[in-house]
Design an enzyme around this catalytic site. Structure first.
Site, short mmCIF file in Angstrom:
data_model
loop_
_atom_site.label_atom_id
_atom_site.label_comp_id
_atom_site.label_asym_id
_atom_site.label_seq_id
_atom_site.Cartn_x
_atom_site.Cartn_y
_atom_site.Cartn_z
N LYS A 57 0.83 -1.22 0.00
CA LYS A 57 0.00 0.00 0.00
C LYS A 57 0.85 1.26 0.00
O LYS A 57 0.47 2.27 -0.56
CB LYS A 57 -0.91 0.02 1.24
CG LYS A 57 -2.02 -1.01 1.19
CD LYS A 57 -2.95 -0.87 2.38
CE LYS A 57 -2.38 -1.41 3.67
NZ LYS A 57 -2.12 -2.84 3.72
N GLY A 100 2.75 -0.77 9.27
CA GLY A 100 4.10 -0.32 8.93
C GLY A 100 4.15 0.03 7.46
O GLY A 100 3.92 -0.83 6.62
N HIS A 101 4.40 1.28 7.17
CA HIS A 101 4.49 1.70 5.77
C HIS A 101 5.89 2.26 5.51
O HIS A 101 6.36 3.11 6.26
CB HIS A 101 3.46 2.80 5.45
CG HIS A 101 2.06 2.28 5.43
ND1 HIS A 101 0.96 3.07 5.31
CD2 HIS A 101 1.59 1.01 5.50
CE1 HIS A 101 -0.13 2.32 5.31
NE2 HIS A 101 0.22 1.06 5.43
N GLN A 113 -3.39 -2.60 7.38
CA GLN A 113 -3.68 -4.04 7.36
C GLN A 113 -4.44 -4.44 6.08
O GLN A 113 -4.36 -3.73 5.10
CB GLN A 113 -4.47 -4.47 8.62
CG GLN A 113 -3.66 -4.42 9.91
CD GLN A 113 -3.71 -3.08 10.61
OE1 GLN A 113 -4.76 -2.49 10.71
NE2 GLN A 113 -2.59 -2.61 11.09
P1 IMP Z 1 -2.74 -6.99 16.12
O1 IMP Z 1 -3.28 -6.05 15.10
O2 IMP Z 1 -1.40 -6.56 16.66
O3 IMP Z 1 -3.74 -7.28 17.22
O4 IMP Z 1 -2.46 -8.41 15.40
C1 IMP Z 1 -3.51 -9.21 14.92
C2 IMP Z 1 -3.16 -9.87 13.59
O5 IMP Z 1 -3.04 -8.89 12.60
C3 IMP Z 1 -1.82 -10.61 13.59
O6 IMP Z 1 -1.93 -11.75 12.74
C4 IMP Z 1 -0.85 -9.61 12.99
O7 IMP Z 1 0.25 -10.24 12.37
C5 IMP Z 1 -1.77 -8.97 11.95
N1 IMP Z 1 -1.36 -7.60 11.60
C6 IMP Z 1 -1.53 -6.47 12.30
N2 IMP Z 1 -1.08 -5.39 11.64
C7 IMP Z 1 -0.59 -5.85 10.47
C8 IMP Z 1 -0.01 -5.21 9.32
O8 IMP Z 1 0.15 -3.98 9.24
N3 IMP Z 1 0.35 -6.04 8.30
C9 IMP Z 1 0.13 -7.38 8.34
N4 IMP Z 1 -0.42 -8.02 9.36
C10 IMP Z 1 -0.78 -7.26 10.44
#
Ligand code: IMP
Length: 430
Positions: free
Chosen positions: A16, A40-41, A224
């Site tokens: 993205k 993370g971008h 995400q």
């Molecule tokens: P949380 O958002 O930290 O609660 O993580 C929940 C799930 O979302 C996990 O499987 C993380 O690896 C995934 N996740 C959260 N943020 C990202 C992102 O920016 N990219 C990819 N996966 C994400």
């Protein structure tokens, strides 16, 4: 088209950053509407690399308004550190260029602790979270015990809010064997950063409405991907926010009618970080190759991403739930040199052909992907800027994806460089 929403259509990490950066150059306002610093971008602007987690991508471009909407959960200490880092790279961030919705819930240190403590428990299947406290902060929001940006302005309100949160958290922590929270310390920590955060606080819903009426272009920057959506993702292995495009409206306070174009970012294969179902995951050399060629390591946690074939069935589903108007296909060049490519077109469940992924976990586990095979291409697609630069087989692959997901390709990105893009439809064009 005045206002564009960018969303990930898989499990995040679709690329993205580059697309958002390209669009943000032509937008007036760039707004985050969900998630937090779990995102993370990476942006490369003028040779300088910027790593953003909580800040909208627009901050690195002068003359734009960047907005953190109420749909976000905000770690104020992280944000201030991120601002400091970006400033050190020569970027100016002021209350004129950054606004935070007054009704944004805060992530506090005990949210991160709780997130990590739960993930460390051996009795329950791990989610594989980023450990940043995202889930517990959203729980407090819907539990009506969050501390929000506006609460920082008044000492008495802040104390009341902290007390409300601690009643819940201390009971929970006792059960998990964690020390009770030091009330005074939390209040002191919050007071310390209150003024710094409050200078950016604004009624974002109002500002966006006014900007929109003035004819400005708004870019809503999703984090995400739709398969991590709290409602439509692979629950419970999801993040705790709505990720799909409709959230752009509720996460900033702008009506759904303000959204003119939804751009879905689609990676030419599939990756996932963390636990949870992944029907087309590869555990063989092909999977290894996708990971190596695609540099599939998390921007936020550095974790190795799981890799697999393109799942058209899932992307068809997420294009529908987000109302995607057109897609940006990314990382096509990672597929260069494969003899054969596979695309998942549906699943087989107990002998029945499915054209969507069922919701029940046991059914998901029994679903086996139905693949269609296509010959690959041996030429390089990296850096292609027009259809004529692409091998015939690569064009066939793109066209087949378009058919299967029932959504047109608006652009194809062929390298991290901004110019290496084949543009079919400009989401901002009228
Ligand atoms: P949380 O958002 O930290 O609660 O993580 C929940 C799930 O979302 C996990 O499987 C993380 O690896 C995934 N996740 C959260 N943020 C990202 C992102 O920016 N990219 C990819 N996966 C994400």
């Amino acid at each position: 088209m005045a206002n564009v929403v960018v969303v990930g259509t898989q499990w995040g990490d679709e690329g993205k950053g580059k697309i958002v950066d390209w669009l943000s150059e032509r937008a007036d306002v760039i707004a985050r509407f969900q998630g937090g610093h779990n995102a993370g971008h990476t942006l490369v602007v003028g040779g300088e690399v910027y790593k953003l987690h909580a800040l909208p991508s627009g901050v690195v471009r002068g003359g734009k308004l960047s907005v953190i909407g109420n749909g976000v959960v905000l770690d104020p200490w992280h944000l201030l550190k991120e601002i400091e880092g970006i400033r050190a790279q020569g970027v100016e961030i002021t209350p004129e260029t950054l606004m935070i919705a007054e009704n944004t819930p805060l992530i506090l240190p005990f949210h991160g602790e709780l997130d990590r403590a739960r993930e460390g428990q051996s009795t329950v299947a791990k989610i594989g979270t980023t450990g940043r406290g995202i889930g517990p902060a959203y729980e407090d929001k819907v539990g009506r015990r969050a501390i929000r940006v506006a609460d920082l302005a008044d000492a008495a309100t802040l104390e009341l809010r902290v007390d409300r949160a601690l009643v819940h958290h201390n009971a929970l922590r006792a059960g998990l064997g964690l020390e009770p929270i030091d009330r005074e310390a939390v209040i002191a920590q919050l007071r310390e950063i209150a003024d710094e955060i409050l200078q950016y606080a604004a009624p974002v819903w109002k500002v966006l409405t006014e900007r929109r009426r003035a004819g400005e272009r708004i870019l809503f920057e999703g984090a995400q991907g739709a398969l991590l959506d709290i409602d439509f993702g692979t629950y419970p292995f999801v993040t705790s926010s709505n990720v799909i495009a409709g959230q752009a409206a509720t996460g900033t306070g702008i009506g759904p009618g303000a959204i003119d174009f939804v751009l879905g970012i689609v990676k030419a294969y599939t990756t996932r970080v963390g636990e949870g179902p992944f029907p087309t995951e590869l555990h063989d050399d092909d999977g290894q190759r996708l990971g190596e060629r695609g540099h599939e390591f998390g921007t936020t946690t550095g974790r190795k991403r799981r890799c697999g074939w393109f799942d058209a069935c899932l992307v068809r589903q997420t294009c529908a739930t987000s109302g995607v108007s057109g897609i940006a296909l990314t990382k096509l060049d990672v597929l260069d040199g494969f003899e054969t490519l596979k695309i998942c077109t549906g699943y087989e469940l107990d002998g029945v052909r499915m054209d969507y992924l069922p919701t029940a976990a046991d059914q998901q586990a029994r679903c086996t992907p139905v693949y269609e095979e296509m010959p690959g291409w041996q030429e390089s697609t990296a850096g292609a800027r027009s259809w004529a630069d692409l091998p015939a087989q690569a064009i066939k692959y793109i066209r087949r994806i378009e058919e299967l997901i029932q959504c047109p390709v608006a652009m194809v990105s062929t390298s991290p460089e901004r110019e290496d893009t084949i543009l079919v439809t400009d989401p901002f064009s009228d």
